[in-house]
Design an enzyme around this catalytic site. Structure first.
Site, PDB file in Angstrom:
ATOM      1  N   GLU A 143       0.813  -1.218   0.000  1.00  0.00           N
ATOM      2  CA  GLU A 143       0.000   0.000   0.000  1.00  0.00           C
ATOM      3  C   GLU A 143       0.840   1.260   0.000  1.00  0.00           C
ATOM      4  O   GLU A 143       1.959   1.287   0.511  1.00  0.00           O
ATOM      5  CB  GLU A 143      -0.930   0.023   1.213  1.00  0.00           C
ATOM      6  CG  GLU A 143      -0.230   0.138   2.553  1.00  0.00           C
ATOM      7  CD  GLU A 143      -1.191   0.206   3.727  1.00  0.00           C
ATOM      8  OE1 GLU A 143      -2.134   1.022   3.685  1.00  0.00           O
ATOM      9  OE2 GLU A 143      -0.989  -0.548   4.697  1.00  0.00           O
ATOM     10  N   GLU A 240     -10.674   0.677   8.919  1.00  0.00           N
ATOM     11  CA  GLU A 240      -9.425   0.788   9.679  1.00  0.00           C
ATOM     12  C   GLU A 240      -9.311   2.220  10.196  1.00  0.00           C
ATOM     13  O   GLU A 240      -8.530   3.021   9.696  1.00  0.00           O
ATOM     14  CB  GLU A 240      -8.213   0.425   8.805  1.00  0.00           C
ATOM     15  CG  GLU A 240      -6.941   0.267   9.632  1.00  0.00           C
ATOM     16  CD  GLU A 240      -5.680   0.186   8.784  1.00  0.00           C
ATOM     17  OE1 GLU A 240      -4.785  -0.605   9.124  1.00  0.00           O
ATOM     18  OE2 GLU A 240      -5.585   0.923   7.786  1.00  0.00           O
TER      19      GLU A 240
END
Length: 259
Positions: A143, A240
Site C-alpha cells: 500500500e 481501519e
C-alpha cells in the site's frame, strides 16, 4: 454490495483481542483484519475466527522496527534476510488462518539509502513474498501511505505503488488502496478506484482529518461506497479507523449496507 471487514487492531478495542472477532460479527461484519496476528498462537486466532463465523481478510508481514518509528524491513538494503524470515513467519501463521491477502509494508528507509536501490530491494522482496504466499493460495498486496503521518514512507501514491509491483513483475501482486492515505496524498478517490480497480487487491478506509469513522471528516463516503458498488471489485473493504467512541457507536455508516 460492498463486503466490509473490521480491522481488529483499531476497532473493538473495548474487549480483549481474541474476543474481537465475535464482537465484529455481532456488529454485522463477516470478515476481519488483524495487522500483526503474531502475539497469540495461530490456533487461538483460528479458533476465535471460526467460533465467530468470520474470515480473515488481511494481515501484514511482520515489519521489524517500523511500528516503533524505525525504517522497517521490506525496502531497506541489507535487511533482505530479516525480511525473508518475516515472510516465513507470516507464511506459517497464514497456513493456519488462511487470510485472503497478506500486506507488505514498504517502510521508511533512511536518507542514507539511495531511493532507486530501495525500490529495487522492495521489488525483490515483494516478488519473494508473492511467490511464497501465492504457493499457499494467498494474494500479496502493498500500500501507499501518506507522508504526513509517516514521513519518508517510500511508497506514497497510487502510481508509486503500481510502479513498484510492476518492477517486481510477479502476477500475485496487487495494491492495497487506502482511502484515508490517498485522500491526503492525491484526492480524486472515485476516479482512481475506477481506473485501477483491476489492480486493487484490498481496500481500507477512514475519514480525514483525524483518521476517524466516516462522517467525521471531508470524504463523502456515500458517493465513494456507491461507486464501489458499481465496480467489479470482489475483495473486502476494511474499516481501519480510530473510533471517536465505543466502536458500536461509530457504525452509522454501515446502515443499510450489511450483506
Amino acid at each position: 454490495m460492498i463486503r466490509f471487514s473490521a480491522n481488529l487492531s483499531m476497532l473493538f478495542l473495548e474487549v480483549p483481542e481474541l474476543e474481537r472477532p465475535a464482537a465484529a460479527r455481532r456488529a454485522g461484519f463477516d470478515a476481519v483484519e488483524v495487522q500483526f496476528p503474531y502475539d497469540h498462537e495461530a490456533a487461538r486466532w483460528r479458533d476465535a475466527l471460526h467460533a465467530a463465523g468470520v474470515e480473515l481478510a488481511l494481515c501484514n508481514v511482520p515489519a521489524g522496527d517500523l511500528m516503533a518509528g524505525g525504517q522497517g524491513l521490506a525496502a531497506v538494503p541489507g535487511r533482505e534476510a530479516a525480511f525473508r524470515e518475516a515472510v516465513a513467519q507470516a507464511a506459517k501463521v497464514a497456513q493456519v488462518l488462511r487470510p485472503r491477502n497478506v500486506n507488505v509494508l514498504a517502510g521508511c528507509p533512511g536518507p542514507e539509502h539511495d531511493r532507486e536501490r530501495c525500490l529495487d530491494t522492495l521489488a525483490g522482496n515483494l516478488a519473494h513474498a508473492a511467490q511464497v504466499l501465492g504457493d499457499l493460495g494467498m494474494g500479496v498486496v502493498t500500500e501507499a501511505v501518506n507522508t504526513v503521518d509517516r514521513p519518508r514512507y517510500l511508497i506514497d501514491t497510487t502510481r508509486a505503488a503500481l510502479d513498484v509491483i510492476d518492477r517486481a513483475g510477479h502476477p500475485n501482486l496487487r495494491i492495497q488502496y487506502d482511502l484515508y492515505h490517498m485522500q491526503i496524498m492525491e484526492g480524486d478517490l472515485i476516479r482512481s478506484l475506477r481506473t485501477h480497480c483491476a489492480r486493487i487487491g484490498h481496500i481500507q478506509f477512514a475519514d480525514t482529518p483525524g483518521r476517524h469513522e466516516p462522517g467525521t471528516g471531508e470524504i463523502h463516503f456515500p458517493n465513494v461506497f456507491a461507486a464501489l458498488d458499481e465496480l467489479p471489485y470482489d475483495g473486502f473493504v476494511g474499516a481501519e479507523y480510530v473510533p471517536t467512541g465505543r466502536t458500536e457507536d461509530t457504525l452509522a455508516w454501515m446502515a443499510g449496507r450489511r450483506r
